[in-house]
Each structure stands twice: as C-alpha cells, then as structure tokens.
Design a protein around this motif. Sequence first.
Motif, PDB file in Angstrom:
ATOM      1  N   LEU A 143      32.796 -50.641   3.277  1.00  0.00           N
ATOM      2  CA  LEU A 143      33.801 -50.032   2.398  1.00  0.00           C
ATOM      3  C   LEU A 143      33.257 -49.880   0.982  1.00  0.00           C
ATOM      4  O   LEU A 143      33.514 -48.874   0.308  1.00  0.00           O
ATOM      5  CB  LEU A 143      35.076 -50.878   2.388  1.00  0.00           C
ATOM      6  CG  LEU A 143      35.859 -50.944   3.694  1.00  0.00           C
ATOM      7  CD1 LEU A 143      37.033 -51.916   3.552  1.00  0.00           C
ATOM      8  CD2 LEU A 143      36.350 -49.565   4.099  1.00  0.00           C
ATOM      9  N   LEU A 144      32.498 -50.875   0.527  1.00  0.00           N
ATOM     10  CA  LEU A 144      31.879 -50.766  -0.796  1.00  0.00           C
ATOM     11  C   LEU A 144      30.843 -49.659  -0.825  1.00  0.00           C
ATOM     12  O   LEU A 144      30.784 -48.870  -1.777  1.00  0.00           O
ATOM     13  CB  LEU A 144      31.246 -52.095  -1.191  1.00  0.00           C
ATOM     14  CG  LEU A 144      30.446 -52.102  -2.494  1.00  0.00           C
ATOM     15  CD1 LEU A 144      31.272 -51.599  -3.665  1.00  0.00           C
ATOM     16  CD2 LEU A 144      29.892 -53.493  -2.775  1.00  0.00           C
ATOM     17  N   ALA A 145      30.014 -49.578   0.206  1.00  0.00           N
ATOM     18  CA  ALA A 145      29.003 -48.516   0.247  1.00  0.00           C
ATOM     19  C   ALA A 145      29.661 -47.142   0.223  1.00  0.00           C
ATOM     20  O   ALA A 145      29.184 -46.224  -0.450  1.00  0.00           O
ATOM     21  CB  ALA A 145      28.133 -48.676   1.499  1.00  0.00           C
ATOM     22  N   ARG A 146      30.783 -46.993   0.957  1.00  0.00           N
ATOM     23  CA  ARG A 146      31.499 -45.715   0.938  1.00  0.00           C
ATOM     24  C   ARG A 146      32.041 -45.426  -0.455  1.00  0.00           C
ATOM     25  O   ARG A 146      31.966 -44.293  -0.938  1.00  0.00           O
ATOM     26  CB  ARG A 146      32.642 -45.749   1.943  1.00  0.00           C
ATOM     27  CG  ARG A 146      33.436 -44.447   2.021  1.00  0.00           C
ATOM     28  CD  ARG A 146      34.663 -44.598   2.888  1.00  0.00           C
ATOM     29  NE  ARG A 146      34.326 -45.088   4.216  1.00  0.00           N
ATOM     30  CZ  ARG A 146      35.231 -45.502   5.105  1.00  0.00           C
ATOM     31  NH1 ARG A 146      36.515 -45.503   4.797  1.00  0.00           N
ATOM     32  NH2 ARG A 146      34.846 -45.923   6.296  1.00  0.00           N
ATOM     33  N   PHE A 147      32.593 -46.445  -1.108  1.00  0.00           N
ATOM     34  CA  PHE A 147      33.096 -46.280  -2.473  1.00  0.00           C
ATOM     35  C   PHE A 147      31.980 -45.795  -3.399  1.00  0.00           C
ATOM     36  O   PHE A 147      32.182 -44.877  -4.209  1.00  0.00           O
ATOM     37  CB  PHE A 147      33.666 -47.607  -2.980  1.00  0.00           C
ATOM     38  CG  PHE A 147      34.031 -47.613  -4.430  1.00  0.00           C
ATOM     39  CD1 PHE A 147      35.301 -47.265  -4.839  1.00  0.00           C
ATOM     40  CD2 PHE A 147      33.094 -47.962  -5.402  1.00  0.00           C
ATOM     41  CE1 PHE A 147      35.638 -47.258  -6.187  1.00  0.00           C
ATOM     42  CE2 PHE A 147      33.417 -47.949  -6.745  1.00  0.00           C
ATOM     43  CZ  PHE A 147      34.698 -47.599  -7.136  1.00  0.00           C
ATOM     44  N   LEU A 148      30.821 -46.412  -3.308  1.00  0.00           N
ATOM     45  CA  LEU A 148      29.705 -46.034  -4.177  1.00  0.00           C
ATOM     46  C   LEU A 148      29.255 -44.608  -3.898  1.00  0.00           C
ATOM     47  O   LEU A 148      28.974 -43.840  -4.829  1.00  0.00           O
ATOM     48  CB  LEU A 148      28.545 -47.017  -3.993  1.00  0.00           C
ATOM     49  CG  LEU A 148      28.828 -48.476  -4.405  1.00  0.00           C
ATOM     50  CD1 LEU A 148      27.676 -49.375  -4.001  1.00  0.00           C
ATOM     51  CD2 LEU A 148      29.105 -48.575  -5.895  1.00  0.00           C
ATOM     52  N   ARG A 149      29.189 -44.245  -2.638  1.00  0.00           N
ATOM     53  CA  ARG A 149      28.790 -42.875  -2.291  1.00  0.00           C
ATOM     54  C   ARG A 149      29.828 -41.864  -2.778  1.00  0.00           C
ATOM     55  O   ARG A 149      29.473 -40.788  -3.270  1.00  0.00           O
ATOM     56  CB  ARG A 149      28.561 -42.778  -0.788  1.00  0.00           C
ATOM     57  CG  ARG A 149      27.344 -43.575  -0.314  1.00  0.00           C
ATOM     58  CD  ARG A 149      27.122 -43.461   1.187  1.00  0.00           C
ATOM     59  NE  ARG A 149      25.926 -44.198   1.585  1.00  0.00           N
ATOM     60  CZ  ARG A 149      25.920 -45.240   2.416  1.00  0.00           C
ATOM     61  NH1 ARG A 149      27.059 -45.644   2.981  1.00  0.00           N
ATOM     62  NH2 ARG A 149      24.792 -45.858   2.720  1.00  0.00           N
ATOM     63  N   ASP A 150      31.109 -42.203  -2.630  1.00  0.00           N
ATOM     64  CA  ASP A 150      32.167 -41.320  -3.117  1.00  0.00           C
ATOM     65  C   ASP A 150      32.155 -41.213  -4.640  1.00  0.00           C
ATOM     66  O   ASP A 150      32.742 -40.282  -5.201  1.00  0.00           O
ATOM     67  CB  ASP A 150      33.536 -41.811  -2.654  1.00  0.00           C
ATOM     68  CG  ASP A 150      33.756 -41.608  -1.159  1.00  0.00           C
ATOM     69  OD1 ASP A 150      32.983 -40.853  -0.535  1.00  0.00           O
ATOM     70  OD2 ASP A 150      34.700 -42.222  -0.618  1.00  0.00           O
ATOM     71  N   SER A 151      31.491 -42.172  -5.284  1.00  0.00           N
ATOM     72  CA  SER A 151      31.364 -42.154  -6.750  1.00  0.00           C
ATOM     73  C   SER A 151      30.093 -41.468  -7.214  1.00  0.00           C
ATOM     74  O   SER A 151      29.781 -41.472  -8.406  1.00  0.00           O
ATOM     75  CB  SER A 151      31.385 -43.598  -7.278  1.00  0.00           C
ATOM     76  OG  SER A 151      32.598 -44.244  -6.942  1.00  0.00           O
ATOM     77  N   GLY A 152      29.334 -40.891  -6.268  1.00  0.00           N
ATOM     78  CA  GLY A 152      28.150 -40.125  -6.628  1.00  0.00           C
ATOM     79  C   GLY A 152      26.847 -40.869  -6.552  1.00  0.00           C
ATOM     80  O   GLY A 152      25.808 -40.349  -6.980  1.00  0.00           O
ATOM     81  N   LEU A 153      26.859 -42.083  -5.990  1.00  0.00           N
ATOM     82  CA  LEU A 153      25.628 -42.859  -5.871  1.00  0.00           C
ATOM     83  C   LEU A 153      25.103 -42.790  -4.444  1.00  0.00           C
ATOM     84  O   LEU A 153      25.873 -42.709  -3.482  1.00  0.00           O
ATOM     85  CB  LEU A 153      25.867 -44.322  -6.250  1.00  0.00           C
ATOM     86  CG  LEU A 153      26.322 -44.589  -7.685  1.00  0.00           C
ATOM     87  CD1 LEU A 153      26.516 -46.088  -7.892  1.00  0.00           C
ATOM     88  CD2 LEU A 153      25.341 -44.030  -8.698  1.00  0.00           C
ATOM     89  N   SER A 154      23.797 -42.857  -4.307  1.00  0.00           N
ATOM     90  CA  SER A 154      23.145 -42.942  -3.003  1.00  0.00           C
ATOM     91  C   SER A 154      22.796 -44.401  -2.754  1.00  0.00           C
ATOM     92  O   SER A 154      22.071 -45.018  -3.531  1.00  0.00           O
ATOM     93  CB  SER A 154      21.879 -42.081  -2.981  1.00  0.00           C
ATOM     94  OG  SER A 154      21.196 -42.237  -1.767  1.00  0.00           O
ATOM     95  N   VAL A 155      23.342 -44.963  -1.683  1.00  0.00           N
ATOM     96  CA  VAL A 155      23.087 -46.359  -1.338  1.00  0.00           C
ATOM     97  C   VAL A 155      21.971 -46.385  -0.305  1.00  0.00           C
ATOM     98  O   VAL A 155      22.128 -45.897   0.810  1.00  0.00           O
ATOM     99  CB  VAL A 155      24.359 -47.029  -0.789  1.00  0.00           C
ATOM    100  CG1 VAL A 155      24.089 -48.491  -0.479  1.00  0.00           C
ATOM    101  CG2 VAL A 155      25.506 -46.888  -1.783  1.00  0.00           C
TER     102      VAL A 155
END
Length: 245
Positions: A143-155
């Motif tokens: 869920l955190l990784a999805r949040f970061l990706r939705d915020s424009g970051l590549s995890v």
Amino acid sequence: MPAASHRSIGVILPDDGPFDYEWLRLRPWLRANGFAQFDYHLTRTPADGIMVPDNLRAIGRKEVLVPAARRLVAKGAEIILWACTTGSFVGGRQDAEAQADEIVKALGTPATNTSLAMVEAALSLGTREVDLLSAYTDEVTSLLARFLRDSGLSVERVSSLGCVHTADSAAVDIEAAVARFAEQHPGSSRPIMIPDTAINTLSILPRLMARAGRPVITANQASLWHALACLDPDTTPDVLRLYRL
C-alpha cells in the motif's frame, strides 16, 4: 501569533504504546541542531498499535485528527503535523491530501502528514526514484509503494521486515537493517526510504547514511523537515543538510 524568533509546530502522534518516541523529547534535538527558534506542542490520539489496513484507516479519520489539531492550535501551533506514516498512506494519495485539507478547512492552519512529507523530501533531493526499507508486512508495504507511485515516485527495490505491531517496529535495529539492505542492493545512489514514526532515527542519521552509502529518508526526519520548511521556507537549506552525505 508567536514572535518570528519562536515558531511553533503542532504534532499529532498516535497513542499506540509506551514507546520512547523521539517526538516526546524533541526540544534538546532542536537546540543541538541549530533550530532553537522552533518549538512544538504535542497531542496524542487513540491507536491500538496493530498495523493492519482496517485499524490504520480508523486512526486517520477527520473525526480524530481535526479535534486534535484544534487542541494544538489553541496552544499556539502554526502548522499541524500528523506524525504517522501508516495512518496517512493507507487510504491512498487522495486520502492523505484530504487529511491535511480537512484540518486547513476547519481551522485555517496549514497541515501536512508523514507520507506527504516523505514524498516531498524525495523530490527535494531531485530524484523520482527511491528504494524502500519498510518495517511493515508485505500487505501494508504494498500500500505504501502504491502511494509513492501515485505520488510520482518510482519504487525500485523493496524490503519488508514483517512487523504487525508498532511495538515490533519500535524495537527494530534499524542500523543493522539498513546495513543488510545496502549489502543486498549495492551500487545504487537512490535514497533509501525508511517509514514508521515509531522508529527513532533523528540522532543516528549520520550513521544510517554511512551504513547506506547513500541518502536516507526516514519518517521522522522527513516529517520534521517538511513541517519546518512549511512553517519557515528560509530554513529549508539548513534542514536539507539532514539528507546529504
């Protein structure tokens, strides 16, 4: 409003255990690190310390956060920080923004939270790529990784330590975990993102960066940086030194 030489942050902290949160003893750190012009007020909100999605959604409801923020504003806080990673990302990016927006709407006071702060910290370093060293279970980490990706970051690289209870993450040997992560994923300059405000990191940031061999972005580090930067943009260059080797 407090004098310009003495600005005040309001911190909402989950009341999820008798842990030695560094938020409870922040003033000496602020003085020792050149931020004596800042003070803070703190209030705690109900939390059971069980890091599963349904429980985490409950602790970040506006019915919980807005009254807590109101208490802090009454004490003189000029910006509100919801110092909780899981409780701010579990509902997704829009929900994290809504948590801050509801406080602004109700009180007219700027607000942020840990998950938004961690994204802003990464962007401030001029990167959109991060690695993730998470104390949480695979489910919550995803869920955190999805949040970061939705915020424009590549995890890119992800490691989950599997903690279900806040007490477990508070007890993590984070220096050893960072060293293992760096050994497993050598040769990268991407920041290592370390969520969870239950993990004390402010006093060991230089050691964490040395173990990592690259920048780290921890929950408490990013939360404090973003609150200070929002409160007084002139402090941003000073606070950014926390992120650099």
